[in-house]
Design a protein around this motif. Structure first.
Motif, mmCIF file in Angstrom:
data_model
loop_
_atom_site.group_PDB
_atom_site.id
_atom_site.type_symbol
_atom_site.label_atom_id
_atom_site.label_comp_id
_atom_site.label_asym_id
_atom_site.label_seq_id
_atom_site.Cartn_x
_atom_site.Cartn_y
_atom_site.Cartn_z
ATOM 1 N N GLN A 277 0.905 -1.219 -0.255
ATOM 2 C CA GLN A 277 0.034 0.025 -0.046
ATOM 3 C C GLN A 277 1.066 1.492 0.015
ATOM 4 O O GLN A 277 0.370 2.258 -0.336
ATOM 5 N N LEU A 278 2.000 1.058 0.589
ATOM 6 C CA LEU A 278 2.938 2.403 0.677
ATOM 7 C C LEU A 278 3.883 2.472 -0.680
ATOM 8 O O LEU A 278 4.778 3.367 -0.589
ATOM 9 N N THR A 279 3.777 1.610 -1.795
ATOM 10 C CA THR A 279 4.600 1.836 -2.913
ATOM 11 C C THR A 279 4.046 3.053 -3.419
ATOM 12 O O THR A 279 3.032 3.407 -3.659
ATOM 13 N N PRO A 280 4.970 3.721 -4.269
ATOM 14 C CA PRO A 280 4.717 5.187 -5.096
ATOM 15 C C PRO A 280 3.557 4.704 -6.226
ATOM 16 O O PRO A 280 2.417 5.604 -6.186
ATOM 17 N N GLU A 281 3.504 3.690 -6.671
ATOM 18 C CA GLU A 281 2.301 3.186 -7.582
ATOM 19 C C GLU A 281 1.003 3.318 -6.999
ATOM 20 O O GLU A 281 -0.167 3.647 -7.489
ATOM 21 N N SER A 282 1.140 2.501 -5.621
ATOM 22 C CA SER A 282 -0.326 2.211 -4.883
ATOM 23 C C SER A 282 -0.968 3.490 -4.565
ATOM 24 O O SER A 282 -1.795 4.095 -4.475
ATOM 25 N N LEU A 283 0.336 4.486 -4.112
ATOM 26 C CA LEU A 283 -0.126 5.892 -3.422
ATOM 27 C C LEU A 283 -0.770 6.644 -4.657
ATOM 28 O O LEU A 283 -1.644 7.540 -4.365
ATOM 29 N N ALA A 284 -0.125 6.543 -5.810
ATOM 30 C CA ALA A 284 -0.665 7.336 -6.924
ATOM 31 C C ALA A 284 -2.059 6.912 -7.181
ATOM 32 O O ALA A 284 -2.938 7.635 -7.551
#
Length: 115
Positions: free
Chosen positions: A28-35
């Protein structure tokens, strides 16, 4: 022996559960997920804003129609031809260049005339 097996199995289950929870949080904290989360929230906010704008436009339109009806009744625009208001006898603004204009006073109000 049974006691050791129970606690070993309980420890393994707790470890698997904790590892799964940690891995889900890390994903959930990966850049793709945050975006993706930010994009979803922006779309939801846009839809809410659009709905409110449409509601506001409907309210404005309803108020405008109501006011137009009130003004039409006050001015007699919706009345039958036989019930139209009498024409005004005097214009709201006098046209001094009109041939119908007659000055009532004997004084000229031109300030530059005496000089």
């Amino acid at each position: 022996m049974f006691r050791r097996t129970f606690w070993f199995t309980t420890g393994v289950a707790a470890g698997v559960w904790a590892t799964t929870k940690v891995n889900r949080k890390l994903k959930q904290l990966t850049p793709e997920s945050l975006a993706a989360q930010a994009a979803d929230k922006a779309l939801a906010a846009g839809h809410r804003l659009k709905d409110r704008a449409v509601d506001f436009a409907f309210d404005v339109r309803a108020g405008m129609l109501q006011r137009e009806t009130e003004l039409g009744e006050a001015l007699g625009l919706d009345a039958p031809v036989d019930q139209l208001p009498a024409p005004r006898r005097h214009p709201a603004i006098e046209n001094r260049n009109s041939p119908k204009y007659v000055e009532n006073s004997t004084h000229s109000y031109n300030r530059n005339e005496d000089h």
